[in-house]
Design an enzyme around this catalytic site. Structure first.
Site, short mmCIF file in Angstrom:
data_model
loop_
_atom_site.label_atom_id
_atom_site.label_comp_id
_atom_site.label_asym_id
_atom_site.label_seq_id
_atom_site.Cartn_x
_atom_site.Cartn_y
_atom_site.Cartn_z
N GLY A 189 -9.06 3.50 9.37
CA GLY A 189 -9.54 2.18 9.00
C GLY A 189 -9.36 1.80 7.55
N THR A 190 -8.59 2.58 6.79
CA THR A 190 -8.42 2.25 5.37
C THR A 190 -7.77 0.88 5.18
OG1 THR A 190 -6.39 3.58 5.41
CG2 THR A 190 -8.35 4.61 4.52
N GLY A 191 -6.77 0.56 6.01
CA GLY A 191 -6.09 -0.72 5.86
C GLY A 191 -7.00 -1.89 6.15
N CYS A 192 -7.75 -1.81 7.25
CA CYS A 192 -8.71 -2.86 7.59
C CYS A 192 -9.74 -3.02 6.47
CB CYS A 192 -9.44 -2.52 8.88
SG CYS A 192 -8.38 -2.23 10.32
N THR A 252 -9.30 9.04 7.03
CA THR A 252 -8.67 7.83 6.51
C THR A 252 -8.57 6.75 7.58
OG1 THR A 252 -6.48 8.76 7.01
CG2 THR A 252 -7.33 9.07 4.76
N LYS A 290 0.83 -1.20 0.00
CA LYS A 290 0.00 0.00 0.00
C LYS A 290 0.87 1.25 0.00
CE LYS A 290 -2.07 -1.51 3.67
NZ LYS A 290 -2.95 -1.78 4.82
#
Length: 271
Positions: free
Chosen positions: A214-217, A212, A180
């Protein structure tokens, strides 16, 4: 053939921590899988006291309880993909690795280490356990730049750095790596999907926004939903990537810190 094996595909077992603010963790995972047309089940590893301003407390759940949740889901409902998020400690990583070994479903491993506000969500001594036990079991690994640096010791400050770190993670045993690019400087955001047979670039506008959280989850769970529905890896990742980009663009602006995404936009667009 068991009854669970005859059911429709799309079942995702999520093993991760809870976010009381609803923007990340299990709550974001459930929303994402649901929005992408899948079915979400969970094994919660920890309860956090959390909002957009940060993580204010963490209560880890007992190892046997974490495993019991996962086994209860797998023994009855089943899973077409497993997604891991916040694990917290070496002991939890070890227990999750054992859970992955009793299920043939592909695992999407999000190596969560630090919350958006800077709070640590993985003990320092657990990084080596993630490298040794989870990366080799990952059908897809989804690190951001700081996580990739911690796992490989390589600097990730540009696309070449993303590529080098991704290749190192493939060498550690991951079958695919989505590097990412949100933490990598630039006018655009570039995520790089690497497999042993090639790479795919996903590039889009960098939004000037505080929303932004929680974008990874969200991205990892959306990828897991696609894989659970039988989509090819590249298609599942591309669909998830587009979903997250739009969820950021439509973020509702809640809270006074890093606000959550708009996870439900596809559902509203269908009504």
């Amino acid at each position: 053939m068991t009854s669970t094996e005859t059911q429709a595909r799309g079942r995702v077992l999520i093993i991760a921590g809870s976010d009381s603010g609803g923007g990340a963790g299990i709550q974001a995972d459930i929303k994402s899988v649901t929005a992408m047309g899948g079915y979400a089940a969970t094994a919660i590893t920890a309860i956090t006291v959390q909002n957009t301003l940060g993580v204010h407390g963490v209560h880890a759940l007992p190892l046997d309880l974490i495993e019991a949740q996962a086994r209860a889901v797998l023994d009855d409902i089943g899973a077409d993909a497993i997604k891991t998020g916040m694990l917290g400690s070496t002991e939890v990583v070890e227990r999750v690795a054992a859970i992955l070994d009793i299920c043939t479903a592909p695992a999407v491993i999000d190596p969560v280490m630090v919350a958006k506000g800077g709070q640590s969500l993985l003990a320092a001594d657990a990084v080596s356990a993630v490298k040794a036990l989870l990366i080799p079991r990952a059908a897809l690994l989804t690190p951001n730049a700081p996580e990739a640096e911690a796992l490989t010791g390589l600097a990730v400050t540009d696309l070449d750095g993303q590529r080098r770190a991704g290749e190192a993670l493939l060498a550690l045993g991951a079958r695919a790596v989505l590097m990412k690019g949100g933490h990598v400087p630039g006018d655009t955001v570039v995520d790089l999907l690497l497999t042993p047979t090639g790479e795919t670039l996903l590039e889009g506008e960098r939004f000037d926004t505080r929303n932004t959280h929680g974008t990874g989850c969200t991205l990892a769970s959306a990828c897991a939903a696609g894989l659970a529905q039988g989509l090819p890896l590249e298609v599942a990742v591309a669909n998830a990537w587009a979903y997250v980009a739009e969820a950021i663009r439509r973020a509702p602006g809640l809270g006074g810190g890093h606000g959550p995404l708009d996870h439900g936009w596809p559902i509203r667009d269908q009504t």
